[in-house]
Design a protein around this motif. Structure first.
Motif, PDB file in Angstrom:
ATOM      1  N   VAL A   1       0.878  -1.161   0.000  1.00 16.53           N
ATOM      2  CA  VAL A   1       0.000   0.000   0.000  1.00 16.53           C
ATOM      3  C   VAL A   1       0.920   1.216   0.000  1.00 16.53           C
ATOM      4  CG1 VAL A   1      -1.773   1.287   1.248  1.00 16.53           C
ATOM      5  CG2 VAL A   1      -1.758  -1.214   1.326  1.00 16.53           C
ATOM      6  N   VAL A   2       0.689   2.144  -0.918  1.00 19.28           N
ATOM      7  CA  VAL A   2       1.452   3.387  -0.994  1.00 19.28           C
ATOM      8  C   VAL A   2       0.545   4.504  -0.484  1.00 19.28           C
ATOM      9  CG1 VAL A   2       2.611   5.031  -2.515  1.00 19.28           C
ATOM     10  CG2 VAL A   2       2.823   2.567  -2.948  1.00 19.28           C
ATOM     11  N   ILE A   3       1.030   5.229   0.515  1.00 24.77           N
ATOM     12  CA  ILE A   3       0.246   6.294   1.137  1.00 24.77           C
ATOM     13  C   ILE A   3       1.024   7.604   1.001  1.00 24.77           C
ATOM     14  CG2 ILE A   3      -0.857   7.105   3.264  1.00 24.77           C
ATOM     15  CD1 ILE A   3      -0.677   4.084   4.199  1.00 24.77           C
ATOM     16  N   LEU A   4       0.384   8.603   0.408  1.00 28.12           N
ATOM     17  CA  LEU A   4       0.975   9.929   0.298  1.00 28.12           C
ATOM     18  C   LEU A   4       0.439  10.795   1.419  1.00 28.12           C
ATOM     19  CD1 LEU A   4       0.611  10.586  -3.534  1.00 28.12           C
ATOM     20  CD2 LEU A   4       2.464   9.443  -2.339  1.00 28.12           C
ATOM     21  N   LEU A   5       1.343  11.458   2.139  1.00 30.02           N
ATOM     22  CA  LEU A   5       0.988  12.316   3.260  1.00 30.02           C
ATOM     23  C   LEU A   5       1.587  13.692   3.044  1.00 30.02           C
ATOM     24  CD1 LEU A   5       2.074   9.758   5.975  1.00 30.02           C
ATOM     25  CD2 LEU A   5      -0.286  10.291   5.420  1.00 30.02           C
ATOM     26  N   ASP A   6       0.883  14.718   3.517  1.00 30.18           N
ATOM     27  CA  ASP A   6       1.494  16.043   3.475  1.00 30.18           C
ATOM     28  C   ASP A   6       2.473  16.155   4.649  1.00 30.18           C
ATOM     29  OD1 ASP A   6      -0.023  16.651   5.779  1.00 30.18           O
ATOM     30  OD2 ASP A   6      -1.467  17.860   4.680  1.00 30.18           O
ATOM     31  N   ASN A   7       3.078  17.318   4.815  1.00 32.69           N
ATOM     32  CA  ASN A   7       4.084  17.488   5.869  1.00 32.69           C
ATOM     33  C   ASN A   7       3.495  17.524   7.272  1.00 32.69           C
ATOM     34  OD1 ASN A   7       6.517  17.480   4.338  1.00 32.69           O
ATOM     35  ND2 ASN A   7       5.968  19.497   3.554  1.00 32.69           N
ATOM     36  N   GLN A   8       2.162  17.581   7.382  1.00 32.50           N
ATOM     37  CA  GLN A   8       1.501  17.521   8.686  1.00 32.50           C
ATOM     38  C   GLN A   8       0.897  16.134   8.936  1.00 32.50           C
ATOM     39  OE1 GLN A   8       0.880  20.331   6.496  1.00 32.50           O
ATOM     40  NE2 GLN A   8       2.587  21.235   7.622  1.00 32.50           N
ATOM     41  N   ASP A   9       1.297  15.148   8.146  1.00 32.08           N
ATOM     42  CA  ASP A   9       0.836  13.761   8.262  1.00 32.08           C
ATOM     43  C   ASP A   9      -0.632  13.558   7.911  1.00 32.08           C
ATOM     44  OD1 ASP A   9       3.252  12.562   8.813  1.00 32.08           O
ATOM     45  OD2 ASP A   9       3.000  12.643  10.989  1.00 32.08           O
ATOM     46  N   ASN A  10      -1.207  14.452   7.120  1.00 39.08           N
ATOM     47  CA  ASN A  10      -2.566  14.258   6.616  1.00 39.08           C
ATOM     48  C   ASN A  10      -2.499  13.413   5.353  1.00 39.08           C
ATOM     49  OD1 ASN A  10      -3.866  16.063   8.533  1.00 39.08           O
ATOM     50  ND2 ASN A  10      -2.871  17.702   7.408  1.00 39.08           N
ATOM     51  N   GLU A  11      -3.329  12.379   5.291  1.00 37.33           N
ATOM     52  CA  GLU A  11      -3.325  11.501   4.124  1.00 37.33           C
ATOM     53  C   GLU A  11      -3.903  12.227   2.915  1.00 37.33           C
ATOM     54  OE1 GLU A  11      -5.373   7.341   2.796  1.00 37.33           O
ATOM     55  OE2 GLU A  11      -4.428   7.372   4.792  1.00 37.33           O
ATOM     56  N   ILE A  12      -3.148  12.200   1.827  1.00 35.79           N
ATOM     57  CA  ILE A  12      -3.546  12.832   0.576  1.00 35.79           C
ATOM     58  C   ILE A  12      -4.121  11.788  -0.385  1.00 35.79           C
ATOM     59  CG2 ILE A  12      -2.722  14.148  -1.437  1.00 35.79           C
ATOM     60  CD1 ILE A  12      -2.521  15.663   1.237  1.00 35.79           C
ATOM     61  N   GLU A  13      -3.457  10.649  -0.450  1.00 33.34           N
ATOM     62  CA  GLU A  13      -3.863   9.596  -1.380  1.00 33.34           C
ATOM     63  C   GLU A  13      -3.399   8.244  -0.851  1.00 33.34           C
ATOM     64  OE1 GLU A  13      -3.375   8.438  -6.144  1.00 33.34           O
ATOM     65  OE2 GLU A  13      -2.341  10.185  -5.349  1.00 33.34           O
ATOM     66  N   ARG A  14      -4.171   7.222  -1.157  1.00 28.44           N
ATOM     67  CA  ARG A  14      -3.835   5.841  -0.786  1.00 28.44           C
ATOM     68  C   ARG A  14      -3.987   4.982  -2.031  1.00 28.44           C
ATOM     69  NH1 ARG A  14      -4.182   2.435   4.077  1.00 28.44           N
ATOM     70  NH2 ARG A  14      -4.215   4.429   5.163  1.00 28.44           N
ATOM     71  N   ILE A  15      -2.939   4.247  -2.342  1.00 30.83           N
ATOM     72  CA  ILE A  15      -2.952   3.360  -3.508  1.00 30.83           C
ATOM     73  C   ILE A  15      -2.775   1.937  -2.990  1.00 30.83           C
ATOM     74  CG2 ILE A  15      -1.882   2.835  -5.732  1.00 30.83           C
ATOM     75  CD1 ILE A  15      -0.682   5.779  -5.506  1.00 30.83           C
ATOM     76  N   GLU A  16      -3.801   1.135  -3.154  1.00 31.18           N
ATOM     77  CA  GLU A  16      -3.832  -0.234  -2.617  1.00 31.18           C
ATOM     78  C   GLU A  16      -3.335  -1.239  -3.648  1.00 31.18           C
ATOM     79  OE1 GLU A  16      -5.174  -1.145   0.467  1.00 31.18           O
ATOM     80  OE2 GLU A  16      -6.020   0.788   1.061  1.00 31.18           O
ATOM     81  N   ASP A  17      -2.972  -2.418  -3.176  1.00 28.68           N
ATOM     82  CA  ASP A  17      -2.689  -3.593  -4.006  1.00 28.68           C
ATOM     83  C   ASP A  17      -1.617  -3.343  -5.060  1.00 28.68           C
ATOM     84  OD1 ASP A  17      -4.650  -4.837  -2.499  1.00 28.68           O
ATOM     85  OD2 ASP A  17      -6.216  -4.522  -3.992  1.00 28.68           O
ATOM     86  N   VAL A  18      -0.449  -2.890  -4.602  1.00 32.89           N
ATOM     87  CA  VAL A  18       0.672  -2.615  -5.496  1.00 32.89           C
ATOM     88  C   VAL A  18       1.632  -3.804  -5.456  1.00 32.89           C
ATOM     89  CG1 VAL A  18       2.594  -1.057  -5.996  1.00 32.89           C
ATOM     90  CG2 VAL A  18       0.436  -0.140  -5.078  1.00 32.89           C
ATOM     91  N   TYR A  19       1.912  -4.374  -6.616  1.00 36.76           N
ATOM     92  CA  TYR A  19       2.873  -5.476  -6.725  1.00 36.76           C
ATOM     93  C   TYR A  19       4.295  -4.940  -6.629  1.00 36.76           C
ATOM     94  CZ  TYR A  19      -0.983  -8.426  -8.241  1.00 36.76           C
ATOM     95  OH  TYR A  19      -2.155  -9.123  -8.294  1.00 36.76           O
ATOM     96  N   PHE A  20       5.205  -5.753  -6.120  1.00 35.44           N
ATOM     97  CA  PHE A  20       6.583  -5.305  -5.918  1.00 35.44           C
ATOM     98  C   PHE A  20       7.233  -4.826  -7.206  1.00 35.44           C
ATOM     99  CE2 PHE A  20       7.689  -9.462  -7.459  1.00 35.44           C
ATOM    100  CZ  PHE A  20       8.968  -9.316  -7.985  1.00 35.44           C
ATOM    101  N   ASP A  21       6.909  -5.457  -8.331  1.00 36.23           N
ATOM    102  CA  ASP A  21       7.569  -5.099  -9.584  1.00 36.23           C
ATOM    103  C   ASP A  21       6.989  -3.846 -10.235  1.00 36.23           C
ATOM    104  OD1 ASP A  21       5.220  -6.398 -10.245  1.00 36.23           O
ATOM    105  OD2 ASP A  21       6.092  -7.556 -11.875  1.00 36.23           O
ATOM    106  N   SER A  22       5.932  -3.292  -9.666  1.00 39.23           N
ATOM    107  CA  SER A  22       5.400  -2.023 -10.178  1.00 39.23           C
ATOM    108  C   SER A  22       5.498  -0.910  -9.132  1.00 39.23           C
ATOM    109  CB  SER A  22       3.954  -2.195 -10.650  1.00 39.23           C
ATOM    110  OG  SER A  22       3.126  -2.574  -9.581  1.00 39.23           O
TER     111      SER A  22
END
Length: 106
Positions: free
Chosen positions: A60-81
């Motif tokens: 799971v890739v999670i993008l956070l701003d500098n105040q730790d607020n979640e901006i985006e969550r990308i689920e089910d990411v394979y290691f090769d991508s």
């Protein structure tokens, strides 16, 4: 720390792309959950967390701003991508080539 090292090894497989994000301040997540690092890309500036989902054997890739607020969550990411998914979320814009030219010509 073992999972953080594994994720870092995946990211290092394409160092040029990883460094293009402004990758820095990497740290292991608690409980061997993954890796967090700061970026300064064209699309996202802040934190990226890469968390391993053991039950699915995916990330799971999670993008956070500098105040730790979640901006985006990308689920089910394979290691090769993983590198491509992060690059798309952090750096790639529709005018990416033009922005690179402008950045290096100034």
């Amino acid at each position: 720390m073992e999972m953080a090292n594994y994720i870092f090894s995946i990211l290092r497989s394409n160092r040029m792309v990883m460094w293009s994000w402004g990758f820095h301040q990497a740290k292991a997540l608690p409980n061997n959950a993954g890796l967090a690092f700061k970026v300064s890309g064209f699309k996202h500036k802040g934190w990226v967390k890469v968390v391993y989902h053991e039950g699915k054997d995916l990330f799971v890739v999670i993008l956070l701003d500098n105040q730790d607020n979640e901006i985006e969550r990308i689920e089910d990411v394979y290691f090769d991508s993983l590198v491509d998914v992060i690059d798309e979320a952090v750096e790639r814009t529709s005018d990416y080539s033009e922005r690179i030219k402008q950045f290096y010509n100034n």
